[in-house]
Motif scaffolding. Structure first.
Motif, PDB file in Angstrom:
ATOM      1  N   LEU A 263     -58.229 -62.283  42.910  1.00  0.00           N
ATOM      2  CA  LEU A 263     -57.555 -63.573  43.037  1.00  0.00           C
ATOM      3  C   LEU A 263     -56.164 -63.411  43.650  1.00  0.00           C
ATOM      4  N   ALA A 264     -55.430 -62.386  43.246  1.00  0.00           N
ATOM      5  CA  ALA A 264     -54.102 -62.135  43.818  1.00  0.00           C
ATOM      6  C   ALA A 264     -54.206 -61.823  45.310  1.00  0.00           C
ATOM      7  N   GLU A 265     -55.183 -61.012  45.680  1.00  0.00           N
ATOM      8  CA  GLU A 265     -55.374 -60.668  47.091  1.00  0.00           C
ATOM      9  C   GLU A 265     -55.739 -61.884  47.930  1.00  0.00           C
ATOM     10  N   GLN A 266     -56.343 -62.881  47.314  1.00  0.00           N
ATOM     11  CA  GLN A 266     -56.727 -64.107  48.017  1.00  0.00           C
ATOM     12  C   GLN A 266     -55.605 -65.146  48.028  1.00  0.00           C
ATOM     13  N   GLY A 267     -54.458 -64.800  47.483  1.00  0.00           N
ATOM     14  CA  GLY A 267     -53.311 -65.697  47.506  1.00  0.00           C
ATOM     15  C   GLY A 267     -53.210 -66.651  46.328  1.00  0.00           C
ATOM     16  N   PHE A 268     -53.987 -66.419  45.292  1.00  0.00           N
ATOM     17  CA  PHE A 268     -53.929 -67.257  44.089  1.00  0.00           C
ATOM     18  C   PHE A 268     -52.781 -66.812  43.196  1.00  0.00           C
ATOM     19  N   ALA A 269     -52.209 -67.760  42.481  1.00  0.00           N
ATOM     20  CA  ALA A 269     -51.179 -67.476  41.480  1.00  0.00           C
ATOM     21  C   ALA A 269     -51.518 -68.270  40.224  1.00  0.00           C
ATOM     22  N   TRP A 270     -51.151 -67.722  39.067  1.00  0.00           N
ATOM     23  CA  TRP A 270     -51.432 -68.392  37.800  1.00  0.00           C
ATOM     24  C   TRP A 270     -50.555 -69.627  37.671  1.00  0.00           C
ATOM     25  N   ASN A 271     -51.146 -70.741  37.271  1.00  0.00           N
ATOM     26  CA  ASN A 271     -50.448 -72.005  37.062  1.00  0.00           C
ATOM     27  C   ASN A 271     -50.524 -72.324  35.567  1.00  0.00           C
ATOM     28  N   ASN A 272     -49.406 -72.182  34.873  1.00  0.00           N
ATOM     29  CA  ASN A 272     -49.379 -72.433  33.429  1.00  0.00           C
ATOM     30  C   ASN A 272     -49.673 -73.880  33.077  1.00  0.00           C
ATOM     31  N   GLU A 273     -49.308 -74.795  33.962  1.00  0.00           N
ATOM     32  CA  GLU A 273     -49.508 -76.224  33.692  1.00  0.00           C
ATOM     33  C   GLU A 273     -50.981 -76.557  33.466  1.00  0.00           C
ATOM     34  N   ILE A 274     -51.858 -76.002  34.302  1.00  0.00           N
ATOM     35  CA  ILE A 274     -53.285 -76.310  34.180  1.00  0.00           C
ATOM     36  C   ILE A 274     -54.100 -75.112  33.686  1.00  0.00           C
ATOM     37  N   GLU A 275     -53.425 -74.005  33.380  1.00  0.00           N
ATOM     38  CA  GLU A 275     -54.069 -72.790  32.873  1.00  0.00           C
ATOM     39  C   GLU A 275     -55.209 -72.339  33.775  1.00  0.00           C
ATOM     40  N   ALA A 276     -54.862 -72.170  35.043  1.00  0.00           N
ATOM     41  CA  ALA A 276     -55.843 -71.748  36.042  1.00  0.00           C
ATOM     42  C   ALA A 276     -55.111 -71.087  37.207  1.00  0.00           C
ATOM     43  N   TYR A 277     -55.849 -70.366  38.008  1.00  0.00           N
ATOM     44  CA  TYR A 277     -55.310 -69.834  39.252  1.00  0.00           C
ATOM     45  C   TYR A 277     -55.396 -70.921  40.311  1.00  0.00           C
ATOM     46  N   THR A 278     -54.332 -71.045  41.114  1.00  0.00           N
ATOM     47  CA  THR A 278     -54.320 -72.047  42.176  1.00  0.00           C
ATOM     48  C   THR A 278     -53.847 -71.415  43.479  1.00  0.00           C
ATOM     49  N   ARG A 279     -54.296 -72.034  44.561  1.00  0.00           N
ATOM     50  CA  ARG A 279     -53.877 -71.629  45.905  1.00  0.00           C
ATOM     51  C   ARG A 279     -53.716 -72.907  46.717  1.00  0.00           C
ATOM     52  N   LYS A 280     -52.548 -73.150  47.254  1.00  0.00           N
ATOM     53  CA  LYS A 280     -52.263 -74.407  47.951  1.00  0.00           C
ATOM     54  C   LYS A 280     -53.101 -74.587  49.211  1.00  0.00           C
ATOM     55  N   ASP A 281     -53.381 -73.522  49.931  1.00  0.00           N
ATOM     56  CA  ASP A 281     -54.133 -73.656  51.184  1.00  0.00           C
ATOM     57  C   ASP A 281     -55.575 -73.203  51.004  1.00  0.00           C
ATOM     58  N   GLY A 282     -56.385 -73.499  51.999  1.00  0.00           N
ATOM     59  CA  GLY A 282     -57.762 -73.015  51.978  1.00  0.00           C
ATOM     60  C   GLY A 282     -58.610 -73.617  50.887  1.00  0.00           C
ATOM     61  N   HIS A 283     -58.758 -74.942  50.892  1.00  0.00           N
ATOM     62  CA  HIS A 283     -59.627 -75.558  49.883  1.00  0.00           C
ATOM     63  C   HIS A 283     -60.754 -76.368  50.533  1.00  0.00           C
ATOM     64  N   ALA A 284     -61.194 -75.890  51.696  1.00  0.00           N
ATOM     65  CA  ALA A 284     -62.368 -76.463  52.360  1.00  0.00           C
ATOM     66  C   ALA A 284     -63.632 -76.013  51.624  1.00  0.00           C
ATOM     67  N   PRO A 285     -64.744 -76.704  51.850  1.00  0.00           N
ATOM     68  CA  PRO A 285     -65.998 -76.305  51.182  1.00  0.00           C
ATOM     69  C   PRO A 285     -66.355 -74.832  51.383  1.00  0.00           C
ATOM     70  N   THR A 286     -66.104 -74.294  52.570  1.00  0.00           N
ATOM     71  CA  THR A 286     -66.418 -72.876  52.795  1.00  0.00           C
ATOM     72  C   THR A 286     -65.529 -71.963  51.960  1.00  0.00           C
ATOM     73  N   ASP A 287     -64.273 -72.380  51.741  1.00  0.00           N
ATOM     74  CA  ASP A 287     -63.376 -71.591  50.895  1.00  0.00           C
ATOM     75  C   ASP A 287     -63.857 -71.590  49.451  1.00  0.00           C
ATOM     76  N   VAL A 288     -64.283 -72.753  48.966  1.00  0.00           N
ATOM     77  CA  VAL A 288     -64.831 -72.857  47.604  1.00  0.00           C
ATOM     78  C   VAL A 288     -66.033 -71.930  47.481  1.00  0.00           C
ATOM     79  N   ASP A 289     -66.933 -71.996  48.444  1.00  0.00           N
ATOM     80  CA  ASP A 289     -68.143 -71.168  48.409  1.00  0.00           C
ATOM     81  C   ASP A 289     -67.814 -69.679  48.453  1.00  0.00           C
ATOM     82  N   ASP A 290     -66.840 -69.285  49.290  1.00  0.00           N
ATOM     83  CA  ASP A 290     -66.473 -67.865  49.400  1.00  0.00           C
ATOM     84  C   ASP A 290     -65.896 -67.333  48.096  1.00  0.00           C
ATOM     85  N   VAL A 291     -64.962 -68.081  47.494  1.00  0.00           N
ATOM     86  CA  VAL A 291     -64.343 -67.632  46.245  1.00  0.00           C
ATOM     87  C   VAL A 291     -65.384 -67.604  45.126  1.00  0.00           C
ATOM     88  N   ALA A 292     -66.178 -68.656  45.024  1.00  0.00           N
ATOM     89  CA  ALA A 292     -67.217 -68.704  43.989  1.00  0.00           C
ATOM     90  C   ALA A 292     -68.209 -67.556  44.167  1.00  0.00           C
TER      91      ALA A 292
END
Length: 79
Positions: A30-59
């Motif tokens: 997740l760190a290598e993919q540019g994700f950072a921990w978000n305490n507000e929502i208790e999840a990893y988030t990444r501001k860019d790259g949220h197209a369907p293909t990005d979702v599929d690749d990470v999943a």
């Protein structure tokens, strides 16, 4: 188990069900993919790259790492 979903307010979200899902190799990926921990929502988030293909690749990679993953290519509705 993870939920991977785009979110208009947070970008791409990868939310673990529990801290037991956060193995060192998963956190490294997740760190290598540019994700950072978000305490507000208790999840990893990444501001860019949220197209369907990005979702599929990470999943897909999280599945390859041995996790069960729920994913959705469109933002979940908020109540």
């Amino acid at each position: 188990m993870f939920l991977v979903v785009p979110d208009p307010a947070h970008g791409l979200v990868a939310a673990p069900q529990s801290s037991a899902d956060l193995t060192p190799i998963t956190e490294q990926f997740l760190a290598e993919q540019g994700f950072a921990w978000n305490n507000e929502i208790e999840a990893y988030t990444r501001k860019d790259g949220h197209a369907p293909t990005d979702v599929d690749d990470v999943a897909g990679t999280l599945r390859d790492l041995g996790h069960y993953v729920f994913s959705c290519n469109v933002p979940l509705a908020r109540n």
